[in-house]
Design an enzyme around this catalytic site. Structure first.
Site, PDB file in Angstrom:
ATOM      1  N   VAL A   1     -52.097   6.934 -69.860  1.00 50.59           N
ATOM      2  CA  VAL A   1     -52.279   5.244 -69.997  1.00 50.59           C
ATOM      3  C   VAL A   1     -51.551   3.907 -70.359  1.00 50.59           C
ATOM      4  CG1 VAL A   1     -55.041   5.094 -69.327  1.00 50.59           C
ATOM      5  CG2 VAL A   1     -54.333   5.203 -71.953  1.00 50.59           C
TER       6      VAL A   1
ATOM      7  N   LYS B   1     -58.125  14.564 -68.289  1.00 48.26           N
ATOM      8  CA  LYS B   1     -57.898  13.437 -66.410  1.00 48.26           C
ATOM      9  C   LYS B   1     -58.091  13.956 -65.178  1.00 48.26           C
ATOM     10  CE  LYS B   1     -53.677  13.205 -69.718  1.00 48.26           C
ATOM     11  NZ  LYS B   1     -52.517  13.172 -70.030  1.00 48.26           N
TER      12      LYS B   1
ATOM     13  N   CYS C   1     -56.573   3.162 -76.807  1.00 48.62           N
ATOM     14  CA  CYS C   1     -54.926   3.032 -76.329  1.00 48.62           C
ATOM     15  C   CYS C   1     -54.988   2.181 -76.820  1.00 48.62           C
ATOM     16  CB  CYS C   1     -54.730   3.107 -75.048  1.00 48.62           C
ATOM     17  SG  CYS C   1     -52.948   3.314 -75.022  1.00 48.62           S
TER      18      CYS C   1
ATOM     19  N   GLU D   1     -46.571   1.731 -67.700  1.00 49.48           N
ATOM     20  CA  GLU D   1     -45.627   1.329 -68.722  1.00 49.48           C
ATOM     21  C   GLU D   1     -46.259   0.184 -69.253  1.00 49.48           C
ATOM     22  OE1 GLU D   1     -43.693   2.922 -71.170  1.00 49.48           O
ATOM     23  OE2 GLU D   1     -43.852   5.103 -69.882  1.00 49.48           O
ATOM     24  N   SER D   2     -46.616   0.209 -70.835  1.00 53.13           N
ATOM     25  CA  SER D   2     -46.884  -0.908 -70.329  1.00 53.13           C
ATOM     26  C   SER D   2     -45.927  -2.444 -71.361  1.00 53.13           C
ATOM     27  CB  SER D   2     -47.451  -0.221 -72.048  1.00 53.13           C
ATOM     28  OG  SER D   2     -47.122  -0.708 -73.794  1.00 53.13           O
TER      29      SER D   2
HETATM   30  N1  LIG Z   1     -45.183   4.313 -72.906  1.00 49.65           N
HETATM   31  C1  LIG Z   1     -46.503   4.671 -72.149  1.00 49.65           C
HETATM   32  C2  LIG Z   1     -47.639   4.622 -73.816  1.00 49.65           C
HETATM   33  C3  LIG Z   1     -48.734   5.231 -73.679  1.00 49.65           C
HETATM   34  C4  LIG Z   1     -49.190   6.390 -73.953  1.00 49.65           C
HETATM   35  O1  LIG Z   1     -48.778   7.028 -74.940  1.00 49.65           O
HETATM   36  N2  LIG Z   1     -50.507   6.304 -73.397  1.00 49.65           N
HETATM   37  C5  LIG Z   1     -51.684   7.802 -73.986  1.00 49.65           C
HETATM   38  C6  LIG Z   1     -52.825   7.289 -74.768  1.00 49.65           C
HETATM   39  S1  LIG Z   1     -52.484   5.222 -76.025  1.00 49.65           S
HETATM   40  C7  LIG Z   1     -51.479   7.995 -73.461  1.00 49.65           C
HETATM   41  O2  LIG Z   1     -51.781   8.248 -72.072  1.00 49.65           O
HETATM   42  N3  LIG Z   1     -51.975   9.465 -73.733  1.00 49.65           N
HETATM   43  C8  LIG Z   1     -51.887  10.261 -72.522  1.00 49.65           C
HETATM   44  C9  LIG Z   1     -51.430  11.759 -72.847  1.00 49.65           C
HETATM   45  O3  LIG Z   1     -50.151  11.733 -73.581  1.00 49.65           O
HETATM   46  O4  LIG Z   1     -51.816  13.008 -72.175  1.00 49.65           O
HETATM   47  C10 LIG Z   1     -46.340   3.161 -72.739  1.00 49.65           C
HETATM   48  O5  LIG Z   1     -45.713   1.648 -73.006  1.00 49.65           O
HETATM   49  O6  LIG Z   1     -47.347   2.404 -71.503  1.00 49.65           O
END
Ligand SMILES: N[C@@H](CCC(=O)N[C@@H](CS)C(=O)NCC(=O)O)C(=O)O
Length: 224
Positions: A54, A41, A14, A71-72
């Protein structure tokens, strides 16, 4: 903040997790990292993550209280506000605001790049490559002397774009070369980020092979 324990809930591929991990490494903050299988998950993760995504940062305080951040960029900003180490933003409010604007710009830039990397047909790949290239052109106009986004100091904008540029060092150079051709500042920035220790250390050793396998599983054109 040595009386708090930090746990970064992650996935090895990620790019958003990498942002937070880079900030933690830059600030030399000890933390634990737990990977989650996003294809299956676990219940504990779904209970903690309102978005099911994540990264999460678990903040365990000395009094036993635990808080979860999601949120990152929220996580990165929290680390900037609470942890020592080198600042990731300039002191000047206007410069800081401009850097945050370029961080916002990373979101559609990453979306274009991601859709290009995962395209399964030529038409989509071409459209997304052109859109990504246009965004790189805007970054080219913004960059100055380097080596980092805002000059000699590595900062938050660098932590945000580094995981994106990493993809283009992994895929076939014949694919990535034309995208960066004629963009000397972006290319130099990309090289400086790739050489940065925190950027290198935040991914697992076999990251490149895992990412190539991920592209193959998604039947991406560029993985063929
Ligand atoms: N806006 C979120 C985006 C986080 C994101 O898209 N994470 C992805 C992995 S890179 C995730 O966990 N995806 C799982 C899902 O959507 O089910 C951030 O900045 O934390």
């Amino acid at each position: 903040m040595s009386d708090t324990r930090l746990t970064l809930i992650s996935h090895p591929l990620c790019p958003f997790v990498q942002r937070a991990a880079i900030v933690l490494l830059e600030k030399d903050v000890p933390f634990e990292r737990i990977n989650v299988d996003l294809a299956a998950k676990p219940d504990w993760f779904l209970a903690l993550s309102p978005t099911g995504k994540v990264p999460l940062l678990k903040v365990s305080q000395a009094d036993g209280e635990e808080a979860i951040l999601f949120e990152s960029m929220v996580i990165c900003e929290y680390l900037e506000e609470t942890q020592g180490g080198p600042p990731m933003y300039p002191g000047d409010a206007l410069l800081r605001a401009r850097q945050r604007a370029w961080i916002e710009f990373a979101t559609p830039t990453m979306a274009d790049a991601w859709q290009f990397l995962h395209a399964t047909d030529r038409a989509t790949a071409d459209i997304k490559q052109a859109a990504f290239r246009d965004r790189l052109q805007r970054l080219e106009e913004e960059l100055a002397a380097g080596p980092y986004f805002a000059g000699p100091a590595f900062g938050m904008v660098d932590a945000v774009y580094a995981p994106l540029f990493r993809y283009f060092a992994i895929i076939d150079p014949a694919v990535s070369r034309p995208i960066f051709e004629g963009l000397p500042r972006v290319s130099a920035w990309r090289a400086a980020l790739a050489a940065r220790l925190s950027v290198r250390d935040v991914v697992v050793e076999d990251y490149a092979e895992r990412f190539r396998e991920h592209l193959r599983q998604h039947r991406a054109l560029i993985a063929a």
